[in-house]
Design a protein around this motif. Structure first.
Motif, short mmCIF file in Angstrom:
data_model
loop_
_atom_site.label_atom_id
_atom_site.label_comp_id
_atom_site.label_asym_id
_atom_site.label_seq_id
_atom_site.Cartn_x
_atom_site.Cartn_y
_atom_site.Cartn_z
N SER A 372 -40.70 -12.87 -11.51
CA SER A 372 -40.06 -12.02 -12.52
C SER A 372 -40.00 -10.56 -12.07
O SER A 372 -38.98 -9.89 -12.21
N THR A 373 -41.10 -10.09 -11.52
CA THR A 373 -41.15 -8.71 -11.02
C THR A 373 -40.15 -8.51 -9.90
O THR A 373 -39.49 -7.47 -9.80
N TYR A 374 -39.99 -9.53 -9.07
CA TYR A 374 -39.07 -9.47 -7.93
C TYR A 374 -37.62 -9.30 -8.39
O TYR A 374 -36.90 -8.40 -7.93
N ILE A 375 -37.17 -10.14 -9.34
CA ILE A 375 -35.77 -10.03 -9.76
C ILE A 375 -35.56 -8.76 -10.59
O ILE A 375 -34.46 -8.19 -10.58
N VAL A 444 -31.43 -13.92 -14.57
CA VAL A 444 -31.94 -14.74 -15.67
C VAL A 444 -33.37 -15.15 -15.34
O VAL A 444 -33.64 -15.69 -14.27
N ASP A 445 -34.27 -14.88 -16.28
CA ASP A 445 -35.68 -15.24 -16.09
C ASP A 445 -36.03 -16.37 -17.04
O ASP A 445 -35.94 -16.22 -18.26
N GLU A 446 -36.42 -17.52 -16.49
CA GLU A 446 -36.79 -18.71 -17.27
C GLU A 446 -35.64 -19.16 -18.16
O GLU A 446 -35.66 -19.02 -19.38
N ILE A 447 -34.63 -19.72 -17.54
CA ILE A 447 -33.43 -20.14 -18.25
C ILE A 447 -33.72 -21.21 -19.28
O ILE A 447 -34.40 -22.21 -19.00
N LEU A 448 -33.27 -20.97 -20.51
CA LEU A 448 -33.37 -21.92 -21.64
C LEU A 448 -34.78 -22.45 -21.88
O LEU A 448 -34.97 -23.63 -22.17
#
Length: 561
Positions: A372-375, A444-448
């Motif tokens: 998450s930090t990376y994106i 997008v982080d953790e899609i759906l």
């Protein structure tokens, strides 16, 4: 023969310079210390105040596609703005806030602004002259001075001529005393009481606008002060005030009238305030300033934006000086992002990463591994690259694009949206950008993650497939390793990993090629001393599913197709 008036004028000028010198010397000493140490005290500014220019521009734009509120919040861009905000004026704060949100993929003025950043960083004498002038204007919340660009009549007082008539009556009554003292005094008394009542009845209605218009007058005066700085890059301010904005100088006179007796330091100031009340100067001066600004709206807008640009440019130059490493971006048309030693701007000791990422990217990894930090680091730097021409990396290349995210989703009680509804609405923004054929990069982080496993995997795969063949670039971070198998031919796979040492889960926060092959959720339960029966059962269930694609539980097994 020596002219006595000239001597008095020279003495007064010397006294004025002498009285101002210590104040400016103290201010200059502080500014130099801030520049050398990289630390400064920032005046508190409300978000509603600093966002007013951006809101005004957005409201009057035909087609706005900058950094929207969801993306701004997902990336903690308010914290980024506050870290950048070494501005001296409210104009500068508002301009910088808008600059960070108003992405233009054409990057048409990046080169021009870069020249200004570099100039203010290297030319200490010029920078200090600019800072001294701007710090004199200072900051004042809730002035919304950019609204005068757009609202033609909203700020004007209705029936302003009545205030001029009422203000003239006391003067006429004094003249009338020469003919009839009795009636002259009576008219003066009635006029005084009438104007007093009108002043206090209407002043509250005007208080907010008076707060704003006095700052407008100060902005024009700041422009005058800047025009005395002789430099090719700043001469444009003088050109405005000599040309189309020459009439703006009237606001200085009316602004001084508004300030009469406002700072009460003695009986004389109280008398001056009564003078202002009797002659309704607040209303007359206010309306004259508004009329001048609206009549010369284009010149005022030009001056306002030049002051904002200059103040924001000093802030960018200052921010760059505080960074361990930064680069200016390269822009090209290929749908690819390349960077070396990229850092997250909000982390005190960030782990840097180097990558070449194509059109569609899927990043997997276990909990807290760094994906998450990376994106977010990529997304924030993509915004900074296109707004302030600055990236926290050794090198950076990208296609100019709008940035949109779907990350920190929250269910909305007010809108009646569940977590999942809020999430699919957030994702719809990305689909709409693609359908509009605008250049964009989505993160997008953790899609759906707001729905059950089977439908989450199925819907996620379908959305990922649609995005892969559509307009724009897509970066997705997910726990769902299944997606790496389903989208193997459509998305480039990268992952983050961890290792266990001495009953501790350790992360290197480095991105690696290929899909993730590790999980750590059950191991974390073990590290935190969960009952062995729980962790043993969890490991057995996970292993069984991995081997035979069948869930086992307390009541038998459910086969997953």
């Amino acid at each position: 023969m020596v002219n006595p008036g000239l001597i008095i004028t020279l003495v007064a000028l010397v006294f004025l310079i002498y009285s101002l010198l210590p104040k400016n010397q103290k201010k200059l000493k502080r500014l130099r210390k801030e520049w050398e140490n990289g630390t400064y005290f920032s005046a508190s500014e409300d978000v509603e105040s600093v966002s007013s220019y951006w809101k005004n521009k957005k409201e009057h734009a035909d087609d706005y596609a900058g950094v929207d509120s969801l993306t701004w919040n997902d990336l903690s861009m308010q914290d980024v703005f506050e870290k950048l905000n070494y501005t001296q004026t409210s104009v500068g704060s508002e301009y910088l806030f808008n600059q960070l949100r108003d992405i233009d993929p054409r990057c048409k003025d990046v080169h021009d602004k870069e020249e200004l950043y570099a100039l203010l960083e290297r030319d200490q004498k010029l920078r200090e002259k600019v800072l001294l002038v701007l710090s004199g204007l200072g900051k004042r919340n809730y002035t919304n001075t950019s609204s005068y660009f757009y609202e033609m009549t909203a700020h004007k007082i209705k029936h302003a001529y009545l205030y001029i008539i009422l203000a003239a009556i006391p003067i006429l009554s004094i003249i009338f005393m020469f003919f009839s003292l009795k009636y002259g005094v009576a008219i003066l008394t009635i006029s005084f009481i009438t104007n007093l009542v009108i002043y206090y009845r209407n002043k509250k209605m005007l208080e907010i606008d008076l707060h704003s218009i006095t700052y407008v007058s100060a902005i024009v005066n700041t422009g005058k002060s800047l025009s005395t700085i002789r430099h090719p890059r700043i001469n444009i301010v003088a050109d405005i005030l000599k040309g189309e904005g020459k009439a703006l100088g009237k606001t200085a006179f009316w602004g001084k009238l508004l300030s009469i007796g406002s700072i009460k330091s003695g009986d004389f100031d109280v008398l001056l305030e009564y003078f202002r009340i009797i002659f309704l100067l607040d209303f007359i001066a206010y309306n004259q300033i508004v009329k001048t600004i609206i009549t010369h709206k284009k010149a005022y807008k030009h001056l306002w934006e030049l002051i904002g640009e200059l103040d924001a440019a000093v802030a960018v130059a200052y921010y760059r000086k505080t960074l361990v490493s930064y680069t200016t971006p390269n822009f090209e048309d290929e749908e690819e992002i390349r960077f070396e030693d990229l850092a997250h701007p909000l982390l005190r000791k960030p782990v840097t990463n180097t990558s070449t990422l194509g059109k569609n990217v899927l990043i997997t990894g276990s909990n807290a591994s760094g994906k998450s930090t990376y994106i977010k680091a990529i997304a924030i730097n993509a915004i900074l690259a296109q707004t302030i021409n600055t990236v926290l990396a050794k090198s950076w290349t990208m296609k100019p694009s709008y940035i949109v995210t779907s990350m920190a989703i929250q269910d909305s009680v007010l809108d009646g949206d569940s977590y999942f509804i809020a999430e699919i609405k957030s994702l719809k923004r990305i689909i709409m950008l693609s359908e509009e054929k605008k250049p964009f990069i989505s993160f997008v982080d953790e899609i759906l993650k707001g729905t059950n496993t089977i439908e989450r995997i199925s819907a996620s795969a379908a959305i990922m497939e649609w995005l892969s063949g559509s307009h724009g670039m897509t970066f997705i971070a997910s726990h769902d390793i299944e997606l790496t198998e389903i989208a193997e031919n459509l998305y480039s796979n990268y992952h983050f990993r961890e290792r266990i040492e001495n009953d501790k889960v350790l992360f290197d926060y480095k991105v690696h090629d290929g899909p993730s092959i590790t999980r750590n959720a059950i191991r974390l339960l073990e590290v935190l001393d969960y009952p062995e029966s729980i962790t043993t059962k969890a490991n057995q269930t996970a292993q069984n599913f991995t081997e035979v694609r069948e869930w086992t539980g307390i009541s038998g097994g459910i086969k997953v197709d």
